[in-house]
Motif scaffolding. Structure first.
Motif, short mmCIF file in Angstrom:
data_model
loop_
_atom_site.label_atom_id
_atom_site.label_comp_id
_atom_site.label_asym_id
_atom_site.label_seq_id
_atom_site.Cartn_x
_atom_site.Cartn_y
_atom_site.Cartn_z
N ALA A 88 0.83 -1.33 0.07
CA ALA A 88 0.00 0.04 0.10
C ALA A 88 0.97 1.23 -0.05
O ALA A 88 0.71 2.07 -0.63
N ALA A 89 2.06 1.53 0.67
CA ALA A 89 2.79 2.17 0.71
C ALA A 89 3.35 2.68 -0.51
O ALA A 89 3.48 3.72 -1.03
N ALA A 90 3.91 1.56 -1.16
CA ALA A 90 4.61 1.72 -2.56
C ALA A 90 3.50 2.24 -3.62
O ALA A 90 3.90 3.01 -4.35
N ARG A 91 2.20 1.82 -3.46
CA ARG A 91 1.29 2.07 -4.34
C ARG A 91 0.94 3.61 -4.10
O ARG A 91 0.51 4.15 -5.18
N THR A 92 1.05 4.03 -3.19
CA THR A 92 0.76 5.31 -2.77
C THR A 92 1.56 6.35 -3.24
O THR A 92 1.44 7.19 -3.94
N ARG A 93 2.90 5.97 -3.24
CA ARG A 93 4.09 6.83 -3.61
C ARG A 93 3.96 6.75 -5.20
O ARG A 93 4.25 7.74 -5.78
N GLU A 94 3.74 5.42 -5.86
CA GLU A 94 3.77 5.55 -7.39
C GLU A 94 2.74 4.40 -7.68
O GLU A 94 2.66 3.33 -7.91
N PRO A 95 1.44 5.21 -7.80
CA PRO A 95 0.19 4.53 -8.01
C PRO A 95 0.11 3.85 -9.50
O PRO A 95 -0.46 2.93 -9.54
N GLU A 96 0.97 4.20 -10.32
CA GLU A 96 1.01 3.70 -11.53
C GLU A 96 1.67 2.75 -12.04
O GLU A 96 1.76 1.91 -13.06
N ARG A 97 2.67 2.32 -10.80
CA ARG A 97 3.57 1.30 -10.97
C ARG A 97 3.13 -0.04 -10.03
O ARG A 97 2.90 0.52 -8.81
N ARG A 98 3.47 -0.97 -10.46
CA ARG A 98 3.02 -2.16 -9.34
C ARG A 98 4.51 -2.37 -8.66
O ARG A 98 5.56 -1.89 -8.61
N ALA A 99 4.03 -2.91 -7.32
CA ALA A 99 5.06 -3.11 -6.44
C ALA A 99 5.83 -4.51 -6.89
O ALA A 99 5.35 -5.30 -7.06
N GLU A 100 7.37 -4.15 -6.70
CA GLU A 100 7.92 -5.29 -6.82
C GLU A 100 8.78 -5.57 -5.90
O GLU A 100 9.87 -4.82 -5.05
N LEU A 101 8.60 -6.93 -5.10
CA LEU A 101 9.08 -7.19 -3.83
C LEU A 101 10.23 -7.98 -3.80
O LEU A 101 10.28 -9.04 -4.57
N VAL A 102 11.15 -7.96 -2.76
CA VAL A 102 12.02 -9.10 -2.36
C VAL A 102 11.94 -9.07 -0.88
O VAL A 102 11.32 -8.35 -0.30
N GLY A 103 12.42 -10.41 -0.39
CA GLY A 103 12.24 -10.54 1.08
C GLY A 103 13.47 -11.07 1.67
O GLY A 103 14.32 -11.58 0.95
N PHE A 104 13.39 -11.11 3.18
CA PHE A 104 14.44 -11.62 3.57
C PHE A 104 13.87 -12.38 4.96
O PHE A 104 13.00 -11.85 5.64
N ASN A 105 13.76 -13.70 5.07
CA ASN A 105 13.19 -14.58 5.93
C ASN A 105 14.00 -15.09 6.92
O ASN A 105 15.39 -15.24 6.93
N GLY A 106 13.57 -15.86 7.95
CA GLY A 106 14.19 -16.71 9.00
C GLY A 106 14.77 -17.78 8.34
O GLY A 106 15.09 -18.04 7.26
N GLY A 107 14.82 -18.72 9.05
CA GLY A 107 15.50 -20.12 8.71
C GLY A 107 14.33 -21.12 8.30
O GLY A 107 13.39 -20.94 8.65
N ARG A 108 15.06 -22.10 7.65
CA ARG A 108 14.15 -23.02 6.95
C ARG A 108 13.35 -23.85 7.82
O ARG A 108 12.37 -24.38 7.85
#
Length: 177
Positions: free
Chosen positions: A78-98
């Motif tokens: 939502a924050a990314a879309r508010t900043r750039e409503p014409e652009r889709r959000a492109e995510l990467v992530g960092f997770n804990g252990g398997r």
């Protein structure tokens, strides 16, 4: 084994370790509390719930990690879309252990949100073992692989802050770009 013995043992459930700890606490007569992680499916029948198999196991506090991962993803998108409503959000992530139920549940929440959105895409989630320094080290190669990234999801505050610090060093502006 301390003298006098501990009043309570408070710890995080870890696959391969928790039963040994529960048994040791039981034999020592030390009340134990597991917090922050769920019991692994393969161990649930063996350890039961607090007080069932191990009488000294008095409590188990588990956050709603699925909701936490989903809520975080929704708010970041939502924050990314508010900043750039014409652009889709492109995510990467960092997770804990398997081997972490918390990490698996948080990632499942993230994936659930993304499965219902057409205005966002998840490029990759790295396993960072809950290690803030590792997450920071993984940041630059991940952004080189996915240069259009405008949302970074992290399963813990410590990893998020470390990644934000590394992003700043790389000339990015966390919260703005």
């Amino acid at each position: 084994q301390s003298d006098p013995p501990a009043d309570y043992l408070v710890y995080i459930y870890q696959v391969g370790q928790a039963r040994r700890i529960l048994e040791a606490a039981e034999q020592a007569g030390v009340r134990s509390i597991i917090f922050n992680t769920d019991v692994a499916d393969q161990d649930r029948d063996l350890v039961g719930s607090p007080g069932e198999v191990y009488t000294q196991w008095i409590a188990h506090l588990v956050p709603d990690d699925f909701h936490a991962g989903a809520d975080l993803a929704s708010r970041l998108i939502a924050a990314a879309r508010t900043r750039e409503p014409e652009r889709r959000a492109e995510l990467v992530g960092f997770n804990g252990g398997r081997d972490s139920s918390a990490a698996r549940a948080r990632a499942a929440g993230l994936e659930d949100v993304l499965s219902r959105r057409e205005d966002a895409v998840l490029h990759q989630v790295l396993v960072s073992q809950w290690d803030a320094l590792l997450a920071a080290e993984q940041t630059e190669p991940l952004l080189r692989r996915w240069p259009g990234t405008n949302v970074v999801w992290a399963a813990s505050d410590a990893m998020a802050l470390a990644v934000a610090g590394r992003l700043t060093e790389l000339g990015r502006k966390p919260g703005l770009d």
